[in-house]
Design a protein around this motif. Structure first.
Motif, PDB file in Angstrom:
ATOM      1  N   GLY A   1       0.844  -1.189   0.000  1.00 54.18           N
ATOM      2  CA  GLY A   1       0.000   0.000   0.000  1.00 54.18           C
ATOM      3  C   GLY A   1       0.878   1.236   0.000  1.00 54.18           C
ATOM      4  N   LYS A   2       0.703   2.091   1.014  1.00 51.99           N
ATOM      5  CA  LYS A   2       1.519   3.300   1.135  1.00 51.99           C
ATOM      6  C   LYS A   2       2.741   3.074   2.007  1.00 51.99           C
ATOM      7  CE  LYS A   2      -2.266   6.592   0.620  1.00 51.99           C
ATOM      8  NZ  LYS A   2      -2.966   7.722   1.247  1.00 51.99           N
ATOM      9  N   ASP A   3       2.864   1.902   2.606  1.00 49.69           N
ATOM     10  CA  ASP A   3       3.924   1.598   3.565  1.00 49.69           C
ATOM     11  C   ASP A   3       4.972   0.681   2.941  1.00 49.69           C
ATOM     12  OD1 ASP A   3       2.209   2.949   5.300  1.00 49.69           O
ATOM     13  OD2 ASP A   3       1.340   1.090   6.059  1.00 49.69           O
ATOM     14  N   TYR A   4       6.057   0.466   3.698  1.00 50.76           N
ATOM     15  CA  TYR A   4       7.099  -0.488   3.312  1.00 50.76           C
ATOM     16  C   TYR A   4       7.287  -1.512   4.422  1.00 50.76           C
ATOM     17  CZ  TYR A   4       8.644   2.274  -0.692  1.00 50.76           C
ATOM     18  OH  TYR A   4       8.708   2.921  -1.890  1.00 50.76           O
ATOM     19  N   ARG A   5       7.728  -2.687   4.045  1.00 50.28           N
ATOM     20  CA  ARG A   5       8.096  -3.746   4.980  1.00 50.28           C
ATOM     21  C   ARG A   5       9.479  -4.223   4.550  1.00 50.28           C
ATOM     22  NH1 ARG A   5       5.219  -6.626   8.301  1.00 50.28           N
ATOM     23  NH2 ARG A   5       3.289  -5.974   7.351  1.00 50.28           N
ATOM     24  N   ILE A   6      10.360  -4.410   5.520  1.00 49.92           N
ATOM     25  CA  ILE A   6      11.714  -4.907   5.258  1.00 49.92           C
ATOM     26  C   ILE A   6      11.718  -6.395   5.551  1.00 49.92           C
ATOM     27  CG2 ILE A   6      14.159  -4.670   5.822  1.00 49.92           C
ATOM     28  CD1 ILE A   6      12.753  -2.087   4.737  1.00 49.92           C
ATOM     29  N   VAL A   7      12.150  -7.199   4.584  1.00 50.71           N
ATOM     30  CA  VAL A   7      12.212  -8.651   4.758  1.00 50.71           C
ATOM     31  C   VAL A   7      13.645  -9.100   4.490  1.00 50.71           C
ATOM     32  CG1 VAL A   7      11.312 -10.884   4.041  1.00 50.71           C
ATOM     33  CG2 VAL A   7       9.805  -8.881   4.014  1.00 50.71           C
ATOM     34  N   PHE A   8      14.304  -9.586   5.530  1.00 51.73           N
ATOM     35  CA  PHE A   8      15.681 -10.082   5.410  1.00 51.73           C
ATOM     36  C   PHE A   8      15.665 -11.496   4.861  1.00 51.73           C
ATOM     37  CE2 PHE A   8      15.920  -6.673   8.431  1.00 51.73           C
ATOM     38  CZ  PHE A   8      17.138  -6.079   8.182  1.00 51.73           C
ATOM     39  N   GLU A   9      16.794 -11.920   4.291  1.00 50.35           N
ATOM     40  CA  GLU A   9      16.845 -13.244   3.672  1.00 50.35           C
ATOM     41  C   GLU A   9      16.653 -14.376   4.672  1.00 50.35           C
ATOM     42  OE1 GLU A   9      20.441 -14.090   1.500  1.00 50.35           O
ATOM     43  OE2 GLU A   9      21.712 -13.467   3.143  1.00 50.35           O
ATOM     44  N   ASP A  10      16.863 -14.130   5.974  1.00 50.53           N
ATOM     45  CA  ASP A  10      16.628 -15.175   6.973  1.00 50.53           C
ATOM     46  C   ASP A  10      15.161 -15.230   7.426  1.00 50.53           C
ATOM     47  OD1 ASP A  10      16.331 -12.974   8.651  1.00 50.53           O
ATOM     48  OD2 ASP A  10      17.976 -13.512   9.993  1.00 50.53           O
ATOM     49  N   GLY A  11      14.303 -14.355   6.833  1.00 48.85           N
ATOM     50  CA  GLY A  11      12.882 -14.361   7.155  1.00 48.85           C
ATOM     51  C   GLY A  11      12.467 -13.292   8.164  1.00 48.85           C
ATOM     52  N   MET A  12      13.419 -12.663   8.853  1.00 45.24           N
ATOM     53  CA  MET A  12      13.076 -11.611   9.809  1.00 45.24           C
ATOM     54  C   MET A  12      12.436 -10.439   9.060  1.00 45.24           C
ATOM     55  SD  MET A  12      15.470  -9.578  12.563  1.00 45.24           S
ATOM     56  CE  MET A  12      16.635  -9.082  11.313  1.00 45.24           C
ATOM     57  N   GLN A  13      11.395  -9.839   9.665  1.00 41.64           N
ATOM     58  CA  GLN A  13      10.682  -8.732   9.036  1.00 41.64           C
ATOM     59  C   GLN A  13      10.570  -7.544   9.966  1.00 41.64           C
ATOM     60  OE1 GLN A  13       6.943  -9.774   7.220  1.00 41.64           O
ATOM     61  NE2 GLN A  13       7.700 -11.754   6.535  1.00 41.64           N
ATOM     62  N   TRP A  14      10.676  -6.353   9.382  1.00 38.08           N
ATOM     63  CA  TRP A  14      10.451  -5.107  10.110  1.00 38.08           C
ATOM     64  C   TRP A  14       9.335  -4.373   9.379  1.00 38.08           C
ATOM     65  CZ3 TRP A  14      16.079  -2.765  10.418  1.00 38.08           C
ATOM     66  CH2 TRP A  14      16.887  -3.589  11.181  1.00 38.08           C
ATOM     67  N   GLY A  15       8.355  -3.904  10.116  1.00 37.30           N
ATOM     68  CA  GLY A  15       7.316  -3.113   9.484  1.00 37.30           C
ATOM     69  C   GLY A  15       5.943  -3.538   9.926  1.00 37.30           C
TER      70      GLY A  15
END
Length: 125
Positions: free
Chosen positions: A105-119
């Motif tokens: 949508g209007k936001d971002y999510r950070i997804v690391f290659e190990d599966g950890m997510q920020w957002g």
């Protein structure tokens, strides 16, 4: 051709220079973060928060880590993928990894290659 224009032409066509330009490419329309991350973006003071996440054109940052973009961004629709070098507070050394900056949508999510997510990370005001 005078020396200065030739030097500029050489630098502009140099693979090292081209990679550097891509790594510094502006791809966001401002900083994105959670409430504390945006406060940090506006003041450069984490105010002791243990819960902040911030995305800029240069890096993704949390209360305990800094991951600087080190390669060109690969566009995937409204999202991006890139390599990063991360340093964590209290840890000696750095770690190379990859991440995706996913538009939701209007936001971002950070997804690391190990599966950890920020957002989700919202646009800072």
């Amino acid at each position: 051709m005078p020396l200065a224009p030739r030097l500029l032409l050489l630098l502009a066509t140099s693979p090292v220079m081209a990679s550097h330009v891509h790594a510094q490419e502006k791809f966001l329309d401002g900083a994105y973060g959670n409430k504390d991350g945006c406060a940090y973006a506006n003041s450069n003071d984490a105010m002791g928060s243990e819960d902040f996440f911030l995305l800029t054109d240069e890096a993704v940052t949390s209360a305990a880590s800094y991951c600087g973009f080190k390669g060109p961004l690969t566009r995937k629709g409204d999202s991006f993928a890139t390599a990063v070098t991360c340093a964590e507070e209290g840890e000696g050394g750095e770690m190379d990894t990859k991440l995706e900056i996913q538009r939701t949508g209007k936001d971002y999510r950070i997804v690391f290659e190990d599966g950890m997510q920020w957002g989700p990370l919202k646009k800072c005001k």
